[in-house]
Structures are given as structure tokens and as C-alpha cells.
Design a protein around this motif. Structure first.
Motif, short mmCIF file in Angstrom:
data_model
loop_
_atom_site.label_atom_id
_atom_site.label_comp_id
_atom_site.label_asym_id
_atom_site.label_seq_id
_atom_site.Cartn_x
_atom_site.Cartn_y
_atom_site.Cartn_z
N TRP A 492 54.77 43.82 42.28
CA TRP A 492 53.76 43.21 43.12
C TRP A 492 52.82 42.40 42.24
O TRP A 492 52.34 42.92 41.23
N GLY A 493 52.55 41.14 42.56
CA GLY A 493 51.72 40.33 41.66
C GLY A 493 50.51 39.70 42.31
O GLY A 493 49.86 38.88 41.71
N TRP A 494 50.21 40.08 43.57
CA TRP A 494 49.07 39.51 44.29
C TRP A 494 49.14 37.98 44.36
O TRP A 494 48.14 37.30 44.36
N ASP A 495 50.34 37.46 44.39
CA ASP A 495 50.57 36.03 44.60
C ASP A 495 50.17 35.71 46.05
O ASP A 495 50.31 36.54 46.93
N PRO A 496 49.62 34.49 46.32
CA PRO A 496 49.13 34.21 47.67
C PRO A 496 50.13 34.49 48.79
O PRO A 496 49.77 35.01 49.85
N LYS A 497 51.40 34.15 48.57
CA LYS A 497 52.37 34.37 49.64
C LYS A 497 52.58 35.87 49.86
O LYS A 497 52.75 36.32 50.99
N GLU A 498 52.56 36.62 48.78
CA GLU A 498 52.68 38.08 48.91
C GLU A 498 51.49 38.63 49.68
O GLU A 498 51.64 39.50 50.55
N ASN A 499 50.30 38.12 49.34
CA ASN A 499 49.11 38.57 50.05
C ASN A 499 49.20 38.24 51.54
O ASN A 499 48.80 39.04 52.39
N GLY A 500 49.74 37.04 51.84
CA GLY A 500 49.91 36.65 53.23
C GLY A 500 50.80 37.64 53.97
O GLY A 500 50.48 38.09 55.07
N ARG B 39 40.22 29.28 42.36
CA ARG B 39 39.02 29.12 41.54
C ARG B 39 39.13 29.96 40.26
O ARG B 39 38.83 29.48 39.17
N LEU B 40 39.54 31.22 40.41
CA LEU B 40 39.50 32.15 39.28
C LEU B 40 40.84 32.31 38.56
O LEU B 40 40.88 32.82 37.45
N GLY B 41 41.92 31.91 39.20
CA GLY B 41 43.24 32.26 38.68
C GLY B 41 43.60 33.64 39.20
O GLY B 41 42.72 34.45 39.53
N ILE B 42 44.91 33.92 39.30
CA ILE B 42 45.34 35.16 39.93
C ILE B 42 44.83 36.38 39.17
O ILE B 42 44.29 37.32 39.76
N TYR B 43 44.93 36.34 37.84
CA TYR B 43 44.60 37.51 37.03
C TYR B 43 43.14 37.93 37.22
O TYR B 43 42.84 39.09 37.50
N ARG B 44 42.22 36.96 37.10
CA ARG B 44 40.79 37.27 37.24
C ARG B 44 40.47 37.70 38.66
O ARG B 44 39.72 38.65 38.89
N ALA B 45 41.04 36.99 39.64
CA ALA B 45 40.75 37.32 41.04
C ALA B 45 41.15 38.76 41.35
O ALA B 45 40.44 39.49 42.03
N VAL B 46 42.31 39.16 40.81
CA VAL B 46 42.77 40.53 41.05
C VAL B 46 41.83 41.52 40.37
O VAL B 46 41.49 42.56 40.94
N GLN B 47 41.38 41.18 39.17
CA GLN B 47 40.43 42.06 38.48
C GLN B 47 39.15 42.24 39.29
O GLN B 47 38.65 43.35 39.45
N VAL B 48 38.63 41.12 39.81
CA VAL B 48 37.34 41.16 40.51
C VAL B 48 37.45 41.87 41.85
O VAL B 48 36.60 42.68 42.20
N ASP B 189 44.26 31.35 32.70
CA ASP B 189 45.47 31.59 33.49
C ASP B 189 46.20 32.86 33.05
O ASP B 189 47.38 32.83 32.72
N ASP B 190 45.53 33.95 33.06
CA ASP B 190 46.14 35.25 32.78
C ASP B 190 46.63 35.41 31.34
O ASP B 190 47.33 36.36 31.04
N ALA B 191 46.33 34.48 30.44
CA ALA B 191 46.81 34.64 29.07
C ALA B 191 45.66 34.35 28.10
O ALA B 191 44.71 33.64 28.44
N VAL B 192 45.76 34.92 26.93
CA VAL B 192 44.73 34.69 25.92
C VAL B 192 44.77 33.24 25.49
O VAL B 192 45.83 32.73 25.11
N ALA B 193 43.63 32.55 25.58
CA ALA B 193 43.59 31.15 25.17
C ALA B 193 43.10 31.05 23.73
O ALA B 193 43.47 30.13 23.01
#
Lengths: 600, 348
Positions: A492-500, B39-48, B189-193
Motif C-alpha cells: 500500500w503506498g497511499w497513491d491518489p488512485k489507491e486512496n480513491g 503540494r507536499l509529495g506523497i511521502y511527506r503527506a503520509v507522514q503528516v 520527493d520521498d528521497a534524500v536530496a
């Protein structure tokens, strides 16, 4: 049978005749463009009939499948033949839809009653359009103005048209055969090379839209463009049989010589069939499928069925209601035929892109609606089926203006097993949920304006569909997780389509738990089903607009307006209906909430 | 008789309104998370939004919790499920619901377990290159490498968590004393820059390096010095996970459909040599077709210029739980809804 019973069979009979009418339609007189359209070529990585290229290109350029010419209208095949063999004449055909007033004034054209313009009319403004498009291209799509998007779009269409004109042979070469004989002479006598170099440069400068020339291998890579074929010819091998045959076809068409065209066509077809019988047969079948346009015909039949049903209810004529059911079954049969053909043609499960998902969602919803109609026989399920069948095919129709709808699968998605399990299950869930929404819309209208509780049948059907939607969405989402785990190493990766997909599951779980606990009854269930449709539409199209994640493919601007319209309509219906219901309750015309019969 | 407070609380937790509230809350949080992703990218949004107990609103220097986060709601939902499960009527009539809820509990537990146990790293391989450790794209480490012995290195790795604490580092295993003055890491984007560390080493041989204090950056070769007669190298690098095997890239292949740029397949031909074995074996890793060895799974994840292949390596001991959970829920739903369907058929 009384005279009043007549429409019960008459309407479906007429519908059947219309659905089968391509079988009886005669070939247009003149050059056999239809025959040319059946020949296999390579385009966008797939072997397909030239007819598919013609239709997809014309749709992309003008949004239509026909062109008005000086001597009556041309179908897609006739238009493409003109483009390939008489480019100067094709330049005069009005095929470019231009709506933006800024673009029109830039091209020095007036905004009259005309919406479509010819290449000749736009030619003067090619430079400015190209410069505007380049400026727009460097911007983020969300930050472009309407004018810039229109310029970019028009520049892409002009580019496609120019490439198409030069796909078979450079447009300024009147005779392809004489150019080829020059090439052949040059191979033996290097002194005459000067003109040939210029010809070859022209040939390779514009990338061909399709590759027509066969080299003997029947794999897609065995089809090459005319430029490469000419290179081979110039390098000493001489022009191949296939290249010469295309030259005969082009030159006969340029001279409007129907007899030589027919002879060249049957020669080419015989040779091609001998070399690659399967590819030739499939191209022919696909051209026939294109001519039948099953989804367009299904669309029309759903609409007629819907109108017949509404007329039957209004006029209290049972024969019209029966006709409507038969028409819906006929439309479903046509819809199924198209779906099956596409599936077999592509050798893939029915859902591979946004277009095919629309076709499939509609098919599932109509199938479910007809099954429910068999059990409840109230006409309501037929109505829901017609509405969903009609709207999904309209959506598909609009998505088809972006090119050939049978696309090649990207590497990430290239797995028939998971496409046929995960994607099909998820889209079946969409179908069930959207049918529930359509039924709930009708039920709410009835509750508000016919004053009273919804009929029990409607509530039963909605409930069953929400259960089905929950099961299918959950199983589909989980299968998606398993695919992701199998292919990318994360469940599970919380990708937008998955969330949908997760939101659809949650929404249905909320609706059903609230119902089981008695927190909502009929009205509540109806509201949840309507909002469930909004959730599904957002999961289906909305998340693609976010433009991130693994699933963000195949999004269109036109879909955005459609989505807004759908959500707006559902919201308006809810507000209007509840304003009416509450006012009636206040005035004591309706039994108040407490006295409604409790749900089972 | 009135129930005691804990009993009433337990009842509330297991009640249907709690279920509904949790489901609504989860739907809201998932929606917010999805909308925040561009806005945040998937990684940050999931963290928040998801991996947190609370969602905070910044108010000047303060952070005020305004909504429960995904983790809190998930926990509550898990309790709710457990409580409801215990109270649920044990009968054949409810067998479907039982199985569904058991499956859901297992699903939550499985996701929790895999978020703790799952490790993910990358192998970036040039053609012909052999690697026996994978690098993590989300974490860095400070590596002290003892290069005295020409045939083998001895590596001391210091984790990000320790670096972030700053100050003196002198665990008994470490041959030198280190002091971290500053450590910074930037994500994109979920990776160390990028990452930087200001590190001071106390026992440096003054002849080998001046001062003994360095500003290290990710991607740079690092500092070399002598201490106690041994040669060391100190560098900041992506966190390395040693693998029980070595992987050699023979060839990376990217295919497109003829006449288009549409990718048709990505695949890497590799040689695998498990530690302690002399025999190599070839394997093909491609999109949608990973390789599983010794509990590690190798996925084709990307590519780079010059035939460079990027493989994702995942080690997840809890990988089977979601499968089991989903099978249970699907079975339960089938049982429950089919039974209801047959009941309503019988009634009609």
C-alpha cells in the motif's frame, strides 16, 4: 393485438435495423477509399487498418468523423486518401476546429458562423501559432491561459496534419512512381544522385504518422515507413514490391483513376494476404468494427430506450415501457458485441485505459440494471441502466477524440493477470455504485415531487447495489495492493488512485453500517448512494487530475468539465429535493420523519 | 444496576457510533492527505496525515492539534473492532461478519507490523558492477572506514538518529571519539536530496590531517586521516544494508514499441552469488516480475543513462499478513452477503 400495442415491437425492430445498417450500406462511388482503409499499417506501435488511423486523426483534428467537401461530405477514409494523394486539395478542407477568438484574430479570420477552418486559411499564421505554442509549452499546464492552451492544442493538430500529409510521400512530389524510378536509376548510376539526396532528405525530415511498407516479416517491426523503404531502395536494393504498390495506389488516386486504383489495390491486398494472412484479416475485421461503431449505436439505442420509457410513464402506455425494455436489451447486446470485439482484438482484458474503463463501467451497470429489472419489473432499473449506459458511452465518445483508443500497454501495466483481476473488479465496483446513484436520483425525485416514501423496490435495489459495490471495491483494492506488492514491493503506498479506491470502500462501509445501526433509513440511504456516486466519480477521474502517483495516466481537460457538471447536478438535486421535502413536512403534507416505515 | 466507568468506556469504544465516527474520520484524513499530495509529495503527506497521532495547524511557534491523525483513528478502529468482536453474537448467522472483522484486525495488525519490520533499499548498478550491499534512499549514515588492511575494510556506521542528537559519540566499539557539531538533511520527493554533517574527531594524528574537524556532504569522498597508526576514512553516505548475497549486473534492457516512445519492458540480467557459495546463477528481473532470494525481493525500479539499472530491494517479514487478511475479509463478505441474498430470495 390492438393498434396501441404496435410500438412494443416496432421500435425495437427499427432499432435493430439501424444497428445492422452498415451491413446494407453501399460503398461510395469513385475511388475505393474503403478498401484502402482496410490495409494494415503500423501506427503507435500497433498494427491496425489505415481506417483506424484515418478516423482517429480526423477526430483529433476536427472532433468529427466526416468532412464537408466541395462535392458533398467525405468519410474518414476518403479524407485520408485525399490528404495522401492530393494534398493541395486536402488543404482546402475545413477540418480545424478553432474556438478561441484570440487565435482567430491572430490568423486574420473572422468569428462568423464558422467553427472549422482549412489548412489554407490557417497557413498564414503558422509562424505566430508555433511561437505562441512554444511559449505555452514551457509553462506548467495549470498556469497556461485559455489562449495559450488553445494555441498549443492547435499547433499540435497542425503538426499532426503536416506529418500525415507527408507520411506516404513528400507532398510536393506529384508522382511517387517517377520519383522511385529516379531512385532506382541512381542506384545504378551514381552520377544522377543530386536530386535524389534532396528527395531522401525530405523523406526522413518529417516523422511518418504510420508505417505502410511491408518487408516480409509480419511482426510490427516488419512494417517500415516510406522514407526507410526509399533509403533501402537507394542503397542498391531497388524499390521493394510493397513500396511500388503504394506508389501505384497514390498515383492512381492523384489522377482520380478509379480503374487503376482498384487494380493496384487488389494486387496489393493479394500480395499482403499471401505474406501475412492473419494481420490482413484482423485489419479488415477492425475496419468493419469501426464502420459498425457499436458504442455510438449503443449510445443512440440507450437514448431511444430512455425516451420511450419516460413517454410510457407519462402517457401511461405499457407498450412503450415494453418497447423501452427491449430497446435496452438490444443496446446492451450491441454494447456487449463492441466490448467483446475490442477485448479479442487487443488480446487484453476489457479495461486497459480511461476510455475502455468508461465502456466497461457502463456495460457492468447496464448488465446489473437488466438483471435487477428481471426481478423487480418496475421499469426503474431499466431507467437507471439507460441513464448510465448513455452517460458512460458519451464519456467514452469524448475520450476518443485523443487518438486511437486501443493503445499499447506501458511496461508498468503490462500484466494481463492483474489487469483482468484488479482493474476489472474495481471498475465493476464503479458500475454497481453508479447504478445505485442513478436509482437513488430517481427515488429522491419521486420522494420529493410524488410526495411519500420511496417504493420499497428502489430501496432494496440501492441497498443490494451498495453491498455489491462494497465487496467489489474492497476485493479490487486488495487485489491492487497484491499487484503492487508483487510488482513494486509495497502493498500500500497511499497513491491518489489507491486512496480513491479506499474512499469508495470507506463510504460504502459507512452507509451500510449506518443503515444496519438504524441511523439512516430510506432517505439516508438514498443520500448516501447519491454522494457515493460523487466519491466514485472523483476516484475515477478526479484523482487523475492531481497529476501525481503511479496511476496518473490518461487525463483530459474535457473530463474535468464533465466531472464538475456531474457533481454540480448531484448537489443541485440534493438541495432542491430536500428543500421541497422539508417545506412539505412543515406544511404537514408529508408524514414526518418519525412515522416513516423503518428499513428492514 | 449501573455499569462501572471502565465498563461503560469499553462499551462506548466497541459501539457502532464509534465505528461510524472512525470510518468518517478516516475518510476525511485520507481525503486531506490526497489533496495535500501535489503540494507536499506523497511521502511527506503520509507522514503528516496518516502516520501521525494528530494533525497540527501551525500557529506561530506553536503547533496546535486540530484533527486526529490516521494512526490515532486506526488505533481506535482496531480497539473498536476488537471490542465489537468480543461482544458479537457467536452464531452461524453472524459467521460472515466474524470472519470479516477478524480479517480487518489482521489487516491493521499486518500493516502495523510491516511498517515496523519492513526494510527497503536500492541497488544502483552499472553494467558489470557487483554490489553486496543496498543503499537506502531515505536515510543516511556516517561511515568510519578502517582502510588499514588492503584486502578488507572494517566499517563502523553511525545512524541518522545518533547524528541528530549531536554531541559526543564514543560507544566502546568505536576506535576513535567523534563529536557531531551539526547535522542537516533535506528530502525531496520521498528521497534524500542532500545532507551535511560537521564532525570533529579527537584522536587524529596531527601529521595526517589538519585540525581534525570536517564539514562532510553527501556524495563527496569524505575525509582521510590516521589515528593510532591506522588509516581511516570518514564519510557521509546513504544508509547501507548488507545483503547475504552479491548481485552483478550483466545487462539492462529497455524496449519500446516499434515507432513509438511507449516503454514496452524494462529488464535486468543479473548474476546472483549467495554468500558462502561459489556457484553463481543468472536471473532475469523485469517489471511485474521480481526475483525472490533468501527473504529479499528484487524489483526493477528504474534506470539511468549508460545502461545503469536501479533495483529496489525489499525485506518484509510480515509480507504474508495482508494476503491472509484479505482472503479472510473476502470470504466473510461472500458468506454474509450470499446468505442475506438467499434469505431475501426466500422472502420474495
Amino acid at each position: 393485438m390492438s393498434r396501441r400495442g404496435l410500438p412494443a415491437w416496432l421500435l425495437p425492430g427499427a432499432g435493430l435495423l439501424w444497428a445492422l445498417s452498415p451491413l446494407f450500406s453501399a460503398r461510395p462511388a469513385g475511388l475505393n477509399a474503403r478498401g484502402l482503409g482496410e490495409l494494415p499499417v503500423l501506427n503507435e506501435g500497433r498494427l491496425k487498418p489505415l481506417d483506424t488511423v484515418a478516423r482517429a486523426s480526423l477526430l483529433e483534428l476536427s472532433g468529427r468523423q466526416e468532412v464537408e467537401g466541395p462535392e458533398g461530405s467525405l468519410d474518414a477514409d476518403q479524407w485520408l486518401l485525399t490528404v495522401l494523394s492530393r494534398p493541395a486539395q486536402a488543404d482546402g478542407l475545413a477540418i480545424f476546429t478553432v474556438d478561441d477568438p484570440g487565435l482567430l484574430s491572430m490568423a486574420g479570420l473572422s468569428e462568423g458562423s464558422k467553427r472549422r477552418f482549412s489548412f489554407k486559411e490557417l497557413r498564414g499564421a503558422l509562424g505566430p501559432i508555433e511561437r505562441q505554442a512554444q511559449a505555452a509549452d514551457s509553462l506548467d499546464p495549470a498556469r497556461r491561459t485559455r489562449f495559450q492552451s488553445a494555441a498549443l492544442n492547435l499547433a499540435a493538430r497542425l503538426n499532426l496534419y503536416v506529418r500525415l500529409k507527408n507520411s506516404l510521400w513528400p507532398e510536393d512530389q506529384a508522382s511517387m512512381a517517377s520519383a522511385l524510378s529516379r531512385l532506382a536509376r541512381q542506384a545504378q548510376d551514381p552520377k544522377s544522385a543530386a536530386g535524389v539526396v534532396e528527395l531522401l532528405r525530405q523523406l526522413v525530415s518529417s516523422p511518418a504518422v504510420f508505417r505502410p511498407v511491408m518487408t516480409g516479416s509480419c511482426l510490427p517491426s516488419g512494417f517500415i515507413d516510406a522514407g526507410s523503404a526509399a533509403m533501402r531502395a537507394a542503397s542498391g536494393a531497388g524499390p521493394s514490391e510493397s513500396l511500388l504498390a503504394w506508389a501505384r495506389l497514390r498515383d492512381a488516386a492523384a489522377d482520380d483513376d478509379a480503374a487503376s486504383f482498384d487494380a493496384a489495390l487488389s494486387d496489393y491486398e493479394r500480395g499482403a494476404r499471401k505474406a501475412c494472412p492473419d494481420q490482413v484479416s484482423w485489419a479488415r475485421r477492425e475496419a468493419l468494427f469501426n464502420r459498425f461503431e457499436p458504442f455510438y449505436r449503443g449510445l443512440g439505442l440507450y437514448l431511444v430506450s430512455l425516451l420511450a420509457l419516460l413517454a410510457g410513464w407519462l402517457l401511461k402506455r405499457e407498450d412503450l415501457e415494453r418497447a423501452a425494455l427491449r430497446l435496452a436489451v438490444l443496446a446492451f447486446a450491441v454494447h456487449s458485441g463492441g466490448l467483446i470485439f475490442r477485448t479479442v482484438l487487443q488480446g487484453r482484458p476489457p479495461v486497459t485505459n480511461l476510455y475502455s474503463s468508461a465502456v466497461f463501467v457502463g456495460w457492468v451497470a447496464v448488465g446489473a440494471g437488466l438483471l435487477l429489472e428481471r426481478r423487480y419489473k418496475s421499469g426503474l432499473a431499466t431507467l437507471g441502466a439507460d441513464v448510465i449506459g448513455f452517460s458512460t458511452l458519451i464519456i467514452a465518445h469524448h475520450l476518443a477524440t485523443q487518438g486511437d483508443t486501443v493503445e499499447m500497454m506501458r511496461a508498468v501495466l503490462d500484466s494481463n493477470f492483474w489487469l483482468s483481476t484488479h482493474v476489472v473488479t474495481i471498475t465493476m465496483g464503479y458500475g454497481a455504485g453508479l447504478l445505485a446513484t442513478a436509482l437513488a436520483d430517481v427515488a429522491l425525485l419521486k420522494m420529493a415531487w410524488r410526495r411519500g416514501a420511496a417504493d420499497a423496490a428502489a430501496i432494496d435495489m440501492i441497498y443490494a447495489l451498495l453491498c455489491a459495490c462494497l465487496v467489489l471495491s474492497f476485493v479490487g483494492t486488495v487485489l491492487g495492493g497484491i499487484w503492487a506488492d508483487h510488482s513494486w514491493g509495497r502493498f500500500w503506498g497511499w497513491d491518489p488512485k489507491e486512496n480513491g479506491a479506499l474512499l469508495i470502500v470507506l463510504w460504502n462501509a459507512i452507509a451500510l453500517h449506518a443503515r444496519w445501526g438504524g441511523y439512516i433509513r430510506q432517505k439516508g440511504l438514498v443520500v448516501m448512494a447519491i454522494l457515493g456516486g460523487v466519491v466514485i466519480s472523483l476516484a475515477w477521474f478526479g484523482v487523475n487530475m492531481l497529476g501525481i502517483g503511479l496511476h496518473s495516466y490518461g487525463f483530459t481537460d474535457s473530463a474535468f468539465h464533465g466531472l464538475l457538471a456531474f457533481i454540480g447536478a448531484q448537489a443541485a438535486l440534493l438541495v432542491a429535493a430536500f428543500a421541497k421535502i422539508w417545506r412539505d413536512e412543515k406544511q404537514g403534507r408529508l408524514p414526518s420523519r418519525g412515522r416513516l416505515q423503518p428499513g428492514s | 444496576m449501573k455499569d462501572s466507568l471502565p465498563r461503560r468506556l469499553w462499551k462506548l469504544i466497541g459501539s457502532l457510533p464509534t465505528t461510524l465516527a472512525c470510518l468518517c474520520g478516516l475518510a476525511l484524513v485520507v481525503t486531506l492527505c490526497t489533496l495535500a499530495q501535489p503540494r507536499l509529495g506523497i511521502y511527506r503527506a503520509v507522514q503528516v496525515y496518516i502516520d501521525s497521532l494528530f494533525i497540527y495547524a501551525p500557529a506561530g511557534p506553536l503547533k496546535i492539534p486540530i484533527l486526529p491523525g490516521g494512526a490515532l483513528i486506526g488505533l481506535l478502529l482496531l480497539l473498536n473492532l476488537l471490542a465489537a468482536q468480543i461482544r458479537l453474537e457467536r452464531s452461524w448467522r453472524k459467521a460472515g461478519l466474524w470472519i470479516i472483522h477478524l480479517g480487518l484486525i489482521l489487516l491493521f495488525a499486518g500493516e502495523f507490523a510491516s511498517s515496523l519490520l519492513r526494510r527497503e533499499a536500492q541497488l544502483v548498478l552499472r553494467p558489470g558492477q557487483t554490489l553486496s550491499a543496498a543503499q537506502d534512499s531515505q536515510h543516511v549514515e556516517l561511515a568510519l572506514i578502517d582502510e588499514t588492511n588492503p584486502s578488507s575494510d572494517r566499517v563502523y556506521a553511525i545512524s541518522e538518529a545518533l547524528l541528530q542528537r549531536h554531541g559526543e559519540l564514543s560507544p566502546p566499539a568505536l576506535p576513535v571519539r567523534l563529536r557531531v557539531h551539526q547535522f542537516d538533511k533535506a528530502m525531496q520527493d520521498d528521497a534524500v536530496a542532500g545532507a551535511q554533517a560537521d564532525v570533529e574527531v579527537s584522536d587524529v594524528d596531527p601529521l595526517s590531517a589538519s585540525g581534525g574537524r570536517w564539514l562532510l556532504s553527501l556524495g563527496q569522498p569524505g575525509a582521510r586521516f590516521l589515528a593510532d597508526g591506522r588509516r581511516y576514512r570518514l564519510l557521509l553516505r546513504p544508509r547501507m544494508t548488507p545483503l547475504p548475497l552479491s548481485v552483478t549486473l550483466e545487462r539492462f534492457k529497455r524496449q519500446t514499441y516499434p515507432g513509438t516512445d511507449i516503454p514496452r519492458s524494462f529488464s535486468s540480467r543479473v548474476l546472483i552469488r549467495e554468500n558462502g557459495r561459489s556457484l553463481e546463477r543468472p536471473a532475469l528481473i523485469s517489471m511485474n516480475d521480481p526475483l525472490r532470494v533468501d527473504g529479499f525481493t528484487f524489483y526493477q525500479s528504474g534506470y539511468d543513462q549508460g545502461g545503469v539499472s536501479i533495483l529496489q530491494v525489499v525485506d518484509n517479514p510480515a509480507w504474508s499478513l495482508p494476503y491472509l487478511a484479505c482472503a479472510l475479509v473476502s470470504l466473510g463478505m461472500l458468506l454474509h452477503f450470499l446468505r442475506r441474498l438467499s434469505l431475501s430470495r426466500a422472502a420474495a
